[in-house]
Design a protein around this motif. Sequence first.
Motif, PDB file in Angstrom:
ATOM      1  N   PRO A   1      30.723  50.629  45.623  1.00  9.94           N
ATOM      2  CA  PRO A   1      31.311  49.369  45.150  1.00  9.94           C
ATOM      3  C   PRO A   1      32.804  49.513  44.887  1.00  9.94           C
ATOM      4  O   PRO A   1      33.260  50.574  44.454  1.00  9.94           O
ATOM      5  N   THR A   2      33.555  48.456  45.161  1.00  2.90           N
ATOM      6  CA  THR A   2      34.934  48.401  44.679  1.00  2.90           C
ATOM      7  C   THR A   2      34.892  47.962  43.222  1.00  2.90           C
ATOM      8  O   THR A   2      34.123  47.070  42.863  1.00  2.90           O
ATOM      9  N   ARG A   3      35.695  48.624  42.386  1.00  3.65           N
ATOM     10  CA  ARG A   3      35.676  48.356  40.947  1.00  3.65           C
ATOM     11  C   ARG A   3      36.837  47.459  40.549  1.00  3.65           C
ATOM     12  O   ARG A   3      37.915  47.538  41.122  1.00  3.65           O
ATOM     13  N   ASN A   4      36.595  46.611  39.573  1.00  4.03           N
ATOM     14  CA  ASN A   4      37.598  45.630  39.163  1.00  4.03           C
ATOM     15  C   ASN A   4      38.667  46.279  38.282  1.00  4.03           C
ATOM     16  O   ASN A   4      38.325  46.908  37.278  1.00  4.03           O
ATOM     17  N   PRO A   5      39.938  46.173  38.635  1.00  3.17           N
ATOM     18  CA  PRO A   5      40.995  46.780  37.824  1.00  3.17           C
ATOM     19  C   PRO A   5      41.030  46.255  36.383  1.00  3.17           C
ATOM     20  O   PRO A   5      41.581  46.915  35.507  1.00  3.17           O
ATOM     21  N   HIS A   6      40.429  45.093  36.120  1.00  4.23           N
ATOM     22  CA  HIS A   6      40.390  44.571  34.748  1.00  4.23           C
ATOM     23  C   HIS A   6      39.158  45.062  33.986  1.00  4.23           C
ATOM     24  O   HIS A   6      38.948  44.671  32.834  1.00  4.23           O
TER      25      HIS A   6
ATOM     26  N   ARG B   1      32.883  46.312  36.356  1.00  2.00           N
ATOM     27  CA  ARG B   1      32.659  44.981  36.914  1.00  2.00           C
ATOM     28  C   ARG B   1      33.016  44.916  38.399  1.00  2.00           C
ATOM     29  O   ARG B   1      33.836  45.701  38.876  1.00  2.00           O
ATOM     30  N   VAL B   2      32.399  43.970  39.094  1.00  2.00           N
ATOM     31  CA  VAL B   2      32.685  43.813  40.520  1.00  2.00           C
ATOM     32  C   VAL B   2      34.100  43.257  40.690  1.00  2.00           C
ATOM     33  O   VAL B   2      34.637  42.586  39.797  1.00  2.00           O
ATOM     34  N   ALA B   3      34.678  43.540  41.853  1.00  2.00           N
ATOM     35  CA  ALA B   3      35.981  42.974  42.207  1.00  2.00           C
ATOM     36  C   ALA B   3      35.828  41.613  42.863  1.00  2.00           C
ATOM     37  O   ALA B   3      36.818  40.928  43.119  1.00  2.00           O
ATOM     38  N   GLY B   4      34.586  41.219  43.147  1.00  2.00           N
ATOM     39  CA  GLY B   4      34.363  40.031  43.964  1.00  2.00           C
ATOM     40  C   GLY B   4      34.385  40.425  45.426  1.00  2.00           C
ATOM     41  O   GLY B   4      34.769  41.547  45.785  1.00  2.00           O
ATOM     42  N   GLY B   5      33.955  39.521  46.275  1.00  2.00           N
ATOM     43  CA  GLY B   5      33.901  39.849  47.696  1.00  2.00           C
ATOM     44  C   GLY B   5      33.863  38.590  48.526  1.00  2.00           C
ATOM     45  O   GLY B   5      33.896  37.489  47.995  1.00  2.00           O
ATOM     46  N   SER B   6      33.876  38.787  49.808  1.00  2.00           N
ATOM     47  CA  SER B   6      33.708  40.094  50.427  1.00  2.00           C
ATOM     48  C   SER B   6      35.031  40.858  50.591  1.00  2.00           C
ATOM     49  O   SER B   6      34.999  42.036  50.939  1.00  2.00           O
ATOM     50  N   SER B   7      36.179  40.229  50.286  1.00  2.00           N
ATOM     51  CA  SER B   7      37.458  40.931  50.466  1.00  2.00           C
ATOM     52  C   SER B   7      37.831  41.674  49.180  1.00  2.00           C
ATOM     53  O   SER B   7      39.001  41.654  48.757  1.00  2.00           O
ATOM     54  N   GLY B   8      36.869  42.333  48.549  1.00  2.00           N
ATOM     55  CA  GLY B   8      37.090  42.922  47.231  1.00  2.00           C
ATOM     56  C   GLY B   8      38.096  44.057  47.223  1.00  2.00           C
ATOM     57  O   GLY B   8      38.891  44.184  46.278  1.00  2.00           O
ATOM     58  N   GLY B   9      38.080  44.914  48.250  1.00  2.00           N
ATOM     59  CA  GLY B   9      39.028  46.025  48.294  1.00  2.00           C
ATOM     60  C   GLY B   9      40.464  45.530  48.404  1.00  2.00           C
ATOM     61  O   GLY B   9      41.376  46.059  47.753  1.00  2.00           O
ATOM     62  N   SER B  10      40.667  44.491  49.208  1.00  2.00           N
ATOM     63  CA  SER B  10      42.011  43.929  49.390  1.00  2.00           C
ATOM     64  C   SER B  10      42.522  43.321  48.087  1.00  2.00           C
ATOM     65  O   SER B  10      43.707  43.463  47.747  1.00  2.00           O
ATOM     66  N   ALA B  11      41.651  42.623  47.365  1.00  2.00           N
ATOM     67  CA  ALA B  11      42.057  41.975  46.118  1.00  2.00           C
ATOM     68  C   ALA B  11      42.305  43.017  45.029  1.00  2.00           C
ATOM     69  O   ALA B  11      43.311  42.953  44.315  1.00  2.00           O
ATOM     70  N   ALA B  12      41.396  43.980  44.903  1.00  2.00           N
ATOM     71  CA  ALA B  12      41.533  44.984  43.846  1.00  2.00           C
ATOM     72  C   ALA B  12      42.776  45.841  44.083  1.00  2.00           C
ATOM     73  O   ALA B  12      43.421  46.282  43.125  1.00  2.00           O
ATOM     74  N   ALA B  13      43.128  46.090  45.346  1.00  2.00           N
ATOM     75  CA  ALA B  13      44.317  46.893  45.649  1.00  2.00           C
ATOM     76  C   ALA B  13      45.585  46.204  45.137  1.00  2.00           C
ATOM     77  O   ALA B  13      46.506  46.857  44.657  1.00  2.00           O
ATOM     78  N   VAL B  14      45.607  44.878  45.226  1.00  2.00           N
ATOM     79  CA  VAL B  14      46.747  44.121  44.704  1.00  2.00           C
ATOM     80  C   VAL B  14      46.709  44.099  43.172  1.00  2.00           C
ATOM     81  O   VAL B  14      47.718  44.322  42.509  1.00  2.00           O
ATOM     82  N   ALA B  15      45.516  43.866  42.614  1.00  2.05           N
ATOM     83  CA  ALA B  15      45.386  43.780  41.151  1.00  2.05           C
ATOM     84  C   ALA B  15      45.690  45.122  40.492  1.00  2.05           C
ATOM     85  O   ALA B  15      46.213  45.165  39.383  1.00  2.05           O
ATOM     86  N   ALA B  16      45.362  46.230  41.172  1.00  2.00           N
ATOM     87  CA  ALA B  16      45.575  47.562  40.602  1.00  2.00           C
ATOM     88  C   ALA B  16      46.999  48.061  40.836  1.00  2.00           C
ATOM     89  O   ALA B  16      47.339  49.166  40.421  1.00  2.00           O
ATOM     90  N   GLY B  17      47.808  47.283  41.532  1.00  2.00           N
ATOM     91  CA  GLY B  17      49.193  47.678  41.754  1.00  2.00           C
ATOM     92  C   GLY B  17      49.383  48.698  42.864  1.00  2.00           C
ATOM     93  O   GLY B  17      50.447  49.288  42.989  1.00  2.00           O
ATOM     94  N   LEU B  18      48.369  48.889  43.714  1.00  2.00           N
ATOM     95  CA  LEU B  18      48.540  49.813  44.844  1.00  2.00           C
ATOM     96  C   LEU B  18      49.503  49.225  45.858  1.00  2.00           C
ATOM     97  O   LEU B  18      50.211  49.947  46.553  1.00  2.00           O
ATOM     98  N   THR B  19      49.484  47.920  45.958  1.00  2.00           N
ATOM     99  CA  THR B  19      50.265  47.195  46.959  1.00  2.00           C
ATOM    100  C   THR B  19      50.575  45.805  46.410  1.00  2.00           C
ATOM    101  O   THR B  19      49.770  45.269  45.644  1.00  2.00           O
ATOM    102  N   PRO B  20      51.726  45.222  46.770  1.00  2.00           N
ATOM    103  CA  PRO B  20      51.998  43.879  46.258  1.00  2.00           C
ATOM    104  C   PRO B  20      51.179  42.791  46.951  1.00  2.00           C
ATOM    105  O   PRO B  20      50.916  41.744  46.358  1.00  2.00           O
ATOM    106  N   VAL B  21      50.796  43.051  48.212  1.00  2.00           N
ATOM    107  CA  VAL B  21      50.121  42.018  49.012  1.00  2.00           C
ATOM    108  C   VAL B  21      49.057  42.646  49.902  1.00  2.00           C
ATOM    109  O   VAL B  21      49.099  43.849  50.176  1.00  2.00           O
TER     110      VAL B  21
END
Lengths: 68, 468
Positions: free
Chosen positions: B140-145, B149-169
């Motif tokens: 599972p991708t984990r929610n940075p908050h 918790r889940v990050a949501g999906g199905s694009s969860g990795g893309s969203a969590a990467a932005v929320a976790a500050g790995l990438t701006p977009v």
Amino acid sequence: MNMTEDQAADYVDQMAAALGLDLDPAHRDGVIANMVRTAEIADLVMDFPLPVDLEPAFVFDPGVAGER
Amino acid sequence: MIETATATEIAAQVRRGDVSAAEVARAALDRIVARNEQFNCLTEVTADRALAEAAAVDALRARGGDLGPLAGVPYVVKNLFDVRGLTTLAGSRINADNPPAASDATAVTRLHDAGAVLLGAANMDEYAYGFTTENSHYGPTRNPHGRERVAGGSSGGSAAAVAAGLTPVSLGTDTNGSIRVPASFCGIFGLKPTYGRLSRAGVFLFAASLDHIGPFARSVGDLAALYDVLQGPDPSDPVCTPRPVERATASLDEGVGDLRLAVAGGYFTKGGEPEAAAAVGQIAKALGVSKQVELPESARARAGAFVMTTTESGNLHLANLRKRPGDFDPLIRDRLLAGAMTPSNWYLQAQRFRRWYRDRVLALFREVDIILAPATPCVAPEIGRETITLDGVEVPKRPSVGIYTQPLSFIGLPIVVVPVATVGPLPIGVQVIAAPWREADALRVAAALEASGVASASVPEFEESSHV
């Protein structure tokens, strides 16, 4: 017109045969449960009267042939 | 600070020479090393490509060349976008047997041409069939908050990467809510454009009649900047519009102006937790909206989207369902099998109902320009749970978090999700819905909400892994 679980089981077995799907017995109950759920959801669509002149939303583009 | 800088700021700094694209790329790759294990955002890191793309941007600048609007901006893509030299997993083990992609997806090509730097490919629900990114093969991708918790999906990795500050977009896809649900759960901005607006060429399909691509970001300016770069006709995608590019960045700062706003009533006010209504309430209050409109028969619209999705995806995967059913993620396998057996009348009636619903909602857009609705009925639920309680009723978790997104993608409306961080300890999003092809209107409203501080995305504070 919901599908009963028995109806869904019969339907799933026959469709599996028609589609050449050799359904693993371990997967069969899950597929039947999903078919019952899809049938319930599809009822919402099927119960709603639609005019006969209402075209489906898909549009096909025949494209353009290349130069001869 | 590069870590929390927006894409727009990074591009400006690179253009000015305040920082090199190579420095930005190396910092982003370091953050991935430090944090990806905690959140499981990426399934592949394209470090060599990132450094090469960054070096090319720096070399172009040194030559005095024309840098693109996203010069040196790092990004990631959901792992169903083709990336040259990488096997396109689409979250599956089955596709891992495929050869590497021979070329980039159109969207990846356009970002590359704008100067952006690809960091990697992101985790997702297998074949995009889910709202939670609980992938049985890749974890599972984990929610940075909240890591539980889940990050949501199905694009969860893309969203969590932005929320976790790995990438701006980043880039994701949305068929029934797969951009909007993770944007809501991860507290970031997401755009699902009009159906057909952005090219899906080189993107692994799920249910082609409903598939869209779109960007995630922590600022509306970034969302618009990516959207503008991604626009344009593409004959390789049969549904991509031949309409000319309509730049959203140009009108972003115009404010709400004379746009007519309303809140979605009826269906969109039921079945959710208090946080969902509170988020819409805060946004509506900030915009001074009191008008309510009803999108009729939205429960049937959700049903129609469900039937079309299961039917089209069941057909898409039929060959592998025959050959190797045991290799599918158990979370989706039985749904695909049942979908392959859907009676054709259910599918065709859904396609006809789709036009009925479209016509009714288009009529509403004669009276209003923007409609507000909750993005999700709740904040991010816990990983591993089978059920959640919504409005006092216990419901299956995985399909239910998409109740408010699914009817709207059914008719392809453009929607920006804006994150509201002040409802409770966890973020939740609101859908800003515009008329077809009026993405710019939704982005303008989102920008006004961001400027007023009601909508905001931030990288939460968390401990870095120690084993860097």
